[in-house]
Design an enzyme around this catalytic site. Structure first.
Site, PDB file in Angstrom:
ATOM      1  N   GLY A 155      34.449  44.560  56.809  1.00 41.82           N
ATOM      2  CA  GLY A 155      34.422  43.839  58.084  1.00 41.82           C
ATOM      3  C   GLY A 155      33.592  44.534  59.143  1.00 41.82           C
ATOM      4  CB  SER A 178      29.690  44.447  54.984  1.00 40.28           C
ATOM      5  OG  SER A 178      30.606  44.809  56.003  1.00 40.28           O
ATOM      6  N   GLY A 231      34.970  39.059  51.854  1.00 32.01           N
ATOM      7  CA  GLY A 231      35.848  38.629  52.940  1.00 32.01           C
ATOM      8  C   GLY A 231      35.138  37.609  53.824  1.00 32.01           C
ATOM      9  N   GLY A 232      34.616  38.087  54.961  1.00 35.18           N
ATOM     10  CA  GLY A 232      34.029  37.209  55.976  1.00 35.18           C
ATOM     11  C   GLY A 232      33.049  36.173  55.447  1.00 35.18           C
ATOM     12  CG  ASN A 276      40.895  38.959  50.789  1.00 39.85           C
ATOM     13  OD1 ASN A 276      41.749  38.137  51.162  1.00 39.85           O
ATOM     14  ND2 ASN A 276      41.030  40.255  50.994  1.00 39.85           N
ATOM     15  CD1 TRP A 277      38.262  32.724  51.951  1.00 40.84           C
ATOM     16  CD2 TRP A 277      39.638  30.983  51.639  1.00 40.84           C
ATOM     17  NE1 TRP A 277      37.532  31.706  51.392  1.00 40.84           N
ATOM     18  CE2 TRP A 277      38.343  30.620  51.189  1.00 40.84           C
ATOM     19  CE3 TRP A 277      40.667  30.050  51.540  1.00 40.84           C
ATOM     20  CZ2 TRP A 277      38.056  29.369  50.661  1.00 40.84           C
ATOM     21  CZ3 TRP A 277      40.387  28.798  51.008  1.00 40.84           C
ATOM     22  CH2 TRP A 277      39.099  28.464  50.564  1.00 40.84           C
ATOM     23  CE  LYS A 278      39.365  40.778  54.194  1.00 43.26           C
ATOM     24  NZ  LYS A 278      38.732  41.945  54.778  1.00 43.26           N
ATOM     25  CG  HIS A 337      42.711  44.226  50.795  1.00 41.87           C
ATOM     26  ND1 HIS A 337      42.517  44.591  52.112  1.00 41.87           N
ATOM     27  CD2 HIS A 337      41.553  43.658  50.388  1.00 41.87           C
ATOM     28  CE1 HIS A 337      41.285  44.241  52.474  1.00 41.87           C
ATOM     29  NE2 HIS A 337      40.679  43.676  51.439  1.00 41.87           N
ATOM     30  CD  GLU A 348      41.678  43.753  55.617  1.00 39.45           C
ATOM     31  OE1 GLU A 348      42.188  42.700  55.193  1.00 39.45           O
ATOM     32  OE2 GLU A 348      40.450  43.900  55.771  1.00 39.45           O
ATOM     33  CD  GLU A 375      37.686  45.045  49.086  1.00 36.17           C
ATOM     34  OE1 GLU A 375      36.943  44.075  49.127  1.00 36.17           O
ATOM     35  OE2 GLU A 375      38.789  45.094  49.665  1.00 36.17           O
TER      36      GLU A 375
END
Ligand code: 13P
Length: 251
Positions: free
Chosen positions: A176, A215, A236-237, A8-10, A97, A99, A170
């Site tokens: 994150g 994470s 993600g990151g 997920n590159w957000k 998601h 966010e 999640e």
């Protein structure tokens, strides 16, 4: 059942950067995936087509959008329909998601509309659920997951082949933050989700893949993938760089 490793590159990477990462990842993977892995990349809407076009013809990568609006077309300024996502060459979408739930204030009912409309329109869905730290500390893990899943999956189209719907757990407090949920937390939550899915979707539940996200890094991916009821990862990151994401895919 193949495990899914999803990126997920957000809200990161312009088209050129996204295309470059797809090319780098393709070069590392050399169009062979470790046995029993599927890989899905979720770039931003604006870099979705460039990402897809950057993949080699015989690519092993699949692509998806990070959001969708539950209508065919019409006066929905700023929104993107399932057919537009399919037309761009993508086959997946993320719904629910955290966010979007917490920053954009999407509620369970709206996430449910998106999930059922996307599936009915031919997109495959990764539906995300997860509790906040406050909810966990108040002992509400089961109730939160139950509310989210029951409403998110309230109106699934039938028949629905089990590989088209994936659930991602999640925990909000692990996203994150560098704080991965402990093995016991993951096992507990995934078992609850599997149990809840049994009531919602019935016998095909054991073919429904449940991903963990929060994470995930190259250093912890293998350990998490071994846990019971963990059928993949949503990253993600650590998915932003091709070499780090490739290590997770091959973990
Ligand atoms: P991080 O891997 O950066 O914690 O993000 C997880 C996530 O939200 C994936 O959807």
């Amino acid at each position: 059942m193949k495990k899914i490793i999803a990126a997920n590159w957000k809200m990161n990477k312009n088209s050129q950067e996204a295309a470059q990462t797809v090319q780098e990842l393709s070069a590392i993977l050399n169009n062979t995936l470790p046995e029993k892995r599927e890989v899905i990349i979720f770039p931003s809407f604006i870099s979705l087509e460039a990402s897809i076009h950057a993949a080699p013809e015989n690519t092993v990568l699949q692509f998806g959008a990070q959001d969708v609006y539950p209508a065919k077309d019409g006066a929905y300024t700023g929104e993107v329909s399932p057919s537009m996502i399919l037309d761009a060459g993508a086959s997946w979408v993320l719904t629910g998601h955290s966010e979007r739930r917490h920053i954009i204030k999407e509620d369970n009912a709206f996430v449910g509309q998106k999930t059922s409309f996307a599936l009915a329109s031919g997109l495959n869905v990764v539906a995300c659920v997860g509790e906040t730290l406050e909810e966990r500390e108040a002992g509400r893990l089961y109730d939160v997951l139950s509310e989210q899943l029951n409403q998110t999956l309230a109106k699934l189209p039938t028949p629905l082949s089990p590989e088209r719907l994936v659930v991602a757990y999640e925990p909000v407090w692990a996203i994150g933050t560098g704080k991965t949920a402990g093995s016991e937390d993951i096992i507990e939550a995934h078992a609850i989700i599997r149990e809840l899915l049994k009531d919602i979707i019935g016998t095909s539940v054991f073919q429904t893949r449940i991903l963990y996200g929060g994470s995930v890094k190259p250093e912890n991916a293998a350990e998490i993938l071994k846990l019971e009821n963990v059928d993949g990862l949503l990253v993600g990151g650590a998915s932003l760089k091709a070499d780090s994401f490739a290590k997770i895919i091959c973990a």
